[in-house]
Design a protein around this motif. Structure first.
Motif, PDB file in Angstrom:
ATOM      1  N   UNK A   1       7.177  31.990 -25.443  1.00 38.78           N
ATOM      2  CA  UNK A   1       8.010  31.773 -26.627  1.00 38.78           C
ATOM      3  C   UNK A   1       7.742  30.386 -27.224  1.00 38.78           C
ATOM      4  N   UNK A   2       7.651  29.392 -26.361  1.00 34.44           N
ATOM      5  CA  UNK A   2       7.414  28.024 -26.846  1.00 34.44           C
ATOM      6  C   UNK A   2       6.079  27.935 -27.572  1.00 34.44           C
ATOM      7  N   UNK A   3       5.065  28.623 -27.058  1.00 34.07           N
ATOM      8  CA  UNK A   3       3.738  28.567 -27.664  1.00 34.07           C
ATOM      9  C   UNK A   3       3.718  29.215 -29.042  1.00 34.07           C
ATOM     10  N   UNK A   4       4.306  30.405 -29.182  1.00 36.31           N
ATOM     11  CA  UNK A   4       4.249  31.074 -30.487  1.00 36.31           C
ATOM     12  C   UNK A   4       5.085  30.334 -31.524  1.00 36.31           C
ATOM     13  N   UNK A   5       6.203  29.746 -31.092  1.00 40.98           N
ATOM     14  CA  UNK A   5       7.004  28.981 -32.048  1.00 40.98           C
ATOM     15  C   UNK A   5       6.248  27.749 -32.511  1.00 40.98           C
ATOM     16  N   UNK A   6       5.489  27.151 -31.600  1.00 40.04           N
ATOM     17  CA  UNK A   6       4.707  25.957 -31.942  1.00 40.04           C
ATOM     18  C   UNK A   6       3.536  26.310 -32.857  1.00 40.04           C
ATOM     19  N   UNK A   7       2.855  27.415 -32.572  1.00 36.50           N
ATOM     20  CA  UNK A   7       1.637  27.756 -33.317  1.00 36.50           C
ATOM     21  C   UNK A   7       1.895  28.543 -34.596  1.00 36.50           C
ATOM     22  N   UNK A   8       2.994  29.327 -34.623  1.00 41.75           N
ATOM     23  CA  UNK A   8       3.222  30.209 -35.762  1.00 41.75           C
ATOM     24  C   UNK A   8       4.588  30.039 -36.418  1.00 41.75           C
ATOM     25  N   UNK A   9       5.501  29.339 -35.772  1.00 39.77           N
ATOM     26  CA  UNK A   9       6.821  29.133 -36.354  1.00 39.77           C
ATOM     27  C   UNK A   9       7.716  30.347 -36.283  1.00 39.77           C
ATOM     28  N   UNK A  10       7.321  31.371 -35.516  1.00 42.93           N
ATOM     29  CA  UNK A  10       8.104  32.601 -35.394  1.00 42.93           C
ATOM     30  C   UNK A  10       7.819  33.244 -34.054  1.00 42.93           C
ATOM     31  N   UNK A  11       8.780  34.043 -33.563  1.00 40.04           N
ATOM     32  CA  UNK A  11       8.550  34.758 -32.309  1.00 40.04           C
ATOM     33  C   UNK A  11       8.007  36.164 -32.545  1.00 40.04           C
ATOM     34  N   UNK A  12       7.616  36.455 -33.782  1.00 42.58           N
ATOM     35  CA  UNK A  12       6.930  37.724 -34.080  1.00 42.58           C
ATOM     36  C   UNK A  12       5.723  37.449 -34.992  1.00 42.58           C
ATOM     37  N   UNK A  13       4.729  36.763 -34.460  1.00 41.57           N
ATOM     38  CA  UNK A  13       3.597  36.343 -35.288  1.00 41.57           C
ATOM     39  C   UNK A  13       2.589  37.458 -35.533  1.00 41.57           C
ATOM     40  N   UNK A  14       1.948  37.396 -36.672  1.00 44.41           N
ATOM     41  CA  UNK A  14       0.788  38.235 -36.958  1.00 44.41           C
ATOM     42  C   UNK A  14      -0.436  37.411 -36.585  1.00 44.41           C
ATOM     43  N   UNK A  15      -1.133  37.817 -35.534  1.00 46.52           N
ATOM     44  CA  UNK A  15      -2.256  37.018 -35.043  1.00 46.52           C
ATOM     45  C   UNK A  15      -3.598  37.585 -35.494  1.00 46.52           C
ATOM     46  N   UNK A  16      -3.590  38.442 -36.524  1.00 46.28           N
ATOM     47  CA  UNK A  16      -4.858  38.941 -37.057  1.00 46.28           C
ATOM     48  C   UNK A  16      -5.610  37.853 -37.803  1.00 46.28           C
ATOM     49  N   UNK A  17      -4.956  36.780 -38.135  1.00 41.89           N
ATOM     50  CA  UNK A  17      -5.580  35.700 -38.906  1.00 41.89           C
ATOM     51  C   UNK A  17      -5.071  34.356 -38.386  1.00 41.89           C
ATOM     52  N   UNK A  18      -5.686  33.291 -38.851  1.00 41.13           N
ATOM     53  CA  UNK A  18      -5.320  31.950 -38.397  1.00 41.13           C
ATOM     54  C   UNK A  18      -4.127  31.393 -39.156  1.00 41.13           C
ATOM     55  N   UNK A  19      -4.387  30.385 -40.004  1.00 40.74           N
ATOM     56  CA  UNK A  19      -3.326  29.697 -40.750  1.00 40.74           C
ATOM     57  C   UNK A  19      -2.232  29.207 -39.801  1.00 40.74           C
ATOM     58  N   UNK A  20      -2.622  28.680 -38.653  1.00 42.00           N
ATOM     59  CA  UNK A  20      -1.628  28.263 -37.665  1.00 42.00           C
ATOM     60  C   UNK A  20      -0.888  27.009 -38.112  1.00 42.00           C
ATOM     61  N   UNK A  21       0.353  26.925 -37.686  1.00 50.33           N
ATOM     62  CA  UNK A  21       1.219  25.796 -38.016  1.00 50.33           C
ATOM     63  C   UNK A  21       0.823  24.582 -37.176  1.00 50.33           C
ATOM     64  N   UNK A  22       0.791  23.422 -37.809  1.00 48.32           N
ATOM     65  CA  UNK A  22       0.490  22.174 -37.102  1.00 48.32           C
ATOM     66  C   UNK A  22       1.663  21.209 -37.273  1.00 48.32           C
ATOM     67  N   UNK A  23       2.041  20.572 -36.178  1.00 44.71           N
ATOM     68  CA  UNK A  23       3.105  19.573 -36.214  1.00 44.71           C
ATOM     69  C   UNK A  23       2.483  18.203 -36.443  1.00 44.71           C
ATOM     70  N   UNK A  24       2.879  17.548 -37.528  1.00 46.29           N
ATOM     71  CA  UNK A  24       2.314  16.231 -37.856  1.00 46.29           C
ATOM     72  C   UNK A  24       3.393  15.150 -37.828  1.00 46.29           C
TER      73      UNK A  24
END
Length: 599
Positions: free
Chosen positions: A278-301
């Motif tokens: 759960x922590x990983x998907x929230x960090x990378x996609x901002x949601x717990x139901x991500x569509x991983x067919x594509x990138x556009x991953x979220x980055x924390x700056x």
């Protein structure tokens, strides 16, 4: 049967045979002597020819035919003349020369075309749902649904599962959404509830010793509707004894893989199914139901901008919020209007605004080390030094021609904004492969969520979910850090299923109820029978319940779950075909001991 063959099975091998077909007139064409109709049934379409030289009386009757008439035709199968075949139809090599015809029923002109998939107001389609179901797309969705459910039953039967039906009228218990209630005539002032899921019942079947249970279960939730939600829905309900997470996830992966490769072989799969916490998907996609067919991953700056004097970023970080963003390849040339459209999406999620950083392509620019500041279009240029801008762009691995969208504020809000923007941009950039099913297992959810409004803990999944054994000591000291033995399966951005290893010990179950704010008397009143059952040798057990409607929706690339349910409700939870819900008589109210009060 009133027919010898269906309208989808005749081929050139049947040439010369006398056949009887029955169905609906799909389309009629009068060529000034010969009359052609496309005859349709559930399985397909066959061309029928009415020739006055073959049967004058039959030809006369054929002149009366109109679309959607129900008829029976007796005739002879012949190959179509050279150059007249229809490669788009499985039956396109042949036609049936009619010798006899019988009209079973005429049809009024339908309120919309059946033989063309033209857009029609959905209210009209739902009003005449039985006609819409004749359309090929909707018909095929329902037929696929049948095949999927049959595959599930066969798959589980082969693995020792027992199908058991559980009651539809049960006791109302708090399990998340609002219950649909059924007043009792016999027990004045008391109510049944329609099940949100058979949660306690399937656990009691494990206590009863059945070990492997499944059911194609109807479930009911009185909640606001959306494209992937209906007030009543169907799930594959599974429960197993003497298992851990790996047993259940392995079974689900085998089921979905086998199902898709067998029932929809044209669809590709990512195998094996990825697993993320759960922590990983929230960090990378901002949601717990991500569509991983594509990138556009979220980055924390946030770290990059920690010392920024830009008020938007500085305020968010100082208030224990976050600054996060996504990089959109090749979108730096987006117009002001297009940026405003994206900003409006952010505002619709609750944002005050959106920061965009466009890195315009230019000669000699290859990476951030060759960055020319004059090529950056952003309000942030006024507040961030060149080195900080380089660091920001490097965080996203941006290249010349890319556009970075940044949101700042409360972490939950920022994640919601970026999730919506990510999905929108995937649509705009055509990144979603419709023939790819990207399943992903999400694990290690928090056991509790803090409800700030009510100042209590809520269950992330439901109150019967077991915590990790190593985290049980935190029940007394820090419930927010406890991990649940809860897992989801997500596909193409939709949550298809939630499940968990259950609590099988009464003392632990009572403790969880207590943390959730239930008083001792309330626990006994709502869950007493269930808790007592746990004292009679309840085995370790767990389960999961994939949503069948959503699965078919994803498999068919439908825009709404209504397209895969035979008789759905509209967005207002109304059945326009039967006019439900509707009022009832005063006598019925009296029998149910009810009164309608004006607000």
């Amino acid at each position: 049967m009133l027919k010898t063959h269906n309208c989808g099975e005749l081929r050139s091998a049947h040439s010369g045979q006398s056949v009887t077909l029955a169905g609906w007139v799909h389309r009629r064409r009068d060529h000034g002597g010969l009359i052609f109709i496309d005859l349709r049934d559930r399985e397909g379409i066959t061309q029928v020819v009415f020739n006055p030289e073959v049967s004058g009386s039959t030809h006369v009757i054929a002149t009366e035919l109109r679309n959607e008439f129900v008829i029976q035709v007796v005739g002879k199968v012949e190959k179509r003349p050279a150059g007249t075949g229809n490669s788009k139809l499985p039956t396109g090599e042949i036609e049936v020369i009619a010798g006899e015809i019988k009209i079973y029923n005429a049809s009024k002109t339908p309120p919309f075309y059946i033989n063309e998939e033209v857009d029609v107001d959905e209210s009209l389609l739902l009003r005449y749902r039985y006609l819409q179901l004749r359309r090929a797309t909707l018909r095929d969705n329902i037929l696929l649904r049948h095949k999927v459910i049959k595959f599930m039953r066969d798959f589980l039967d082969q693995r020792g599962f027992i199908e058991i039906e559980t009651p539809i009228m049960i006791k109302s218990t708090p399990e998340g959404a609002r219950d649909y209630l059924v007043p009792s005539r016999i027990h004045a002032g008391k109510f049944y509830a329609l099940p949100q899921s058979p949660q306690q019942l399937k656990q009691l079947l494990m206590v009863a010793g059945f070990e492997k249970y499944y059911q194609i279960a109807r479930c009911f939730r009185d909640e606001d509707l959306r494209a992937d939600r209906q007030p009543e829905f169907t799930q594959l309900d599974l429960e197993m004894s003497f298992v851990d997470e790996e047993d259940i996830l392995g079974l689900l992966e085998e089921l979905f893989t086998s199902l898709i490769e067998t029932v929809t072989p044209g669809i590709r799969l990512i195998k094996p199914f990825p697993r993320m916490t759960y922590a990983e998907v929230m960090d990378r996609y901002g949601t717990d139901k991500p569509d991983i067919r594509y990138g556009l991953e979220v980055k924390d700056i946030s770290t990059v901008l920690a010392d920024s004097e830009f008020t938007v970023f500085k305020s968010a970080i100082q208030n224990k919020g976050t600054v996060r963003g996504i990089c959109l390849p090749g979108c730096a040339n987006y117009s002001h209007k297009q940026i405003e459209e994206l900003t409006e999406i952010a505002r619709s999620c609750g944002a005050k605004g959106l920061i965009s950083v466009a890195w315009m392509a230019g000669d000699g620019q290859q990476d951030v080390n060759s960055l020319q500041i004059e090529k950056i279009k952003s309000v942030a240029v006024k507040y961030l030094k060149a080195e900080k801008l380089k660091e920001l762009l490097a965080s996203f691995k941006a290249l010349p021609g890319d556009l970075v969208l940044i949101a700042a504020g409360d972490k939950g809000l920022v994640n919601k904004i970026l999730d919506e923007l990510r999905r929108e941009m995937a649509r705009r950039l055509d990144l979603c492969d419709p023939n790819l099913m990207s399943f992903v297992f999400i694990t290690d959810f928090p056991l509790f969520d803090w409800n700030e409004e009510r100042k209590i803990w809520d269950s992330t999944h439901h109150p019967f979910t077991a915590p990790f054994e190593s985290d049980i000591p935190l029940l007394e000291s820090d419930p927010g850090k406890i991990r649940a033995r809860h897992y989801d399966i997500v596909c193409n951005g939709y949550e298809l299923s939630s499940g968990s290893i259950r609590i099988h010990n009464r003392a632990l179950q009572e403790k969880i109820f207590s943390i959730l704010g239930y008083e001792k008397e309330e626990i006994e009143a709502k869950f007493g029978n269930f808790l007592e059952a746990l004292e009679y040798g309840a085995p370790p057990h767990g389960g999961i319940a994939p949503g069948i409607d959503r699965l078919i929706m994803v498999l068919t690339n439908s825009k709404t779950i209504r397209d895969v349910i035979a008789f759905p409700k509209n967005q207002a939870a109304a059945d326009l075909m039967t006019d439900a819900p509707s009022t009832i008589s005063g006598q019925q109210l009296k029998e149910l001991h009810l009164k309608i009060l004006d607000e």
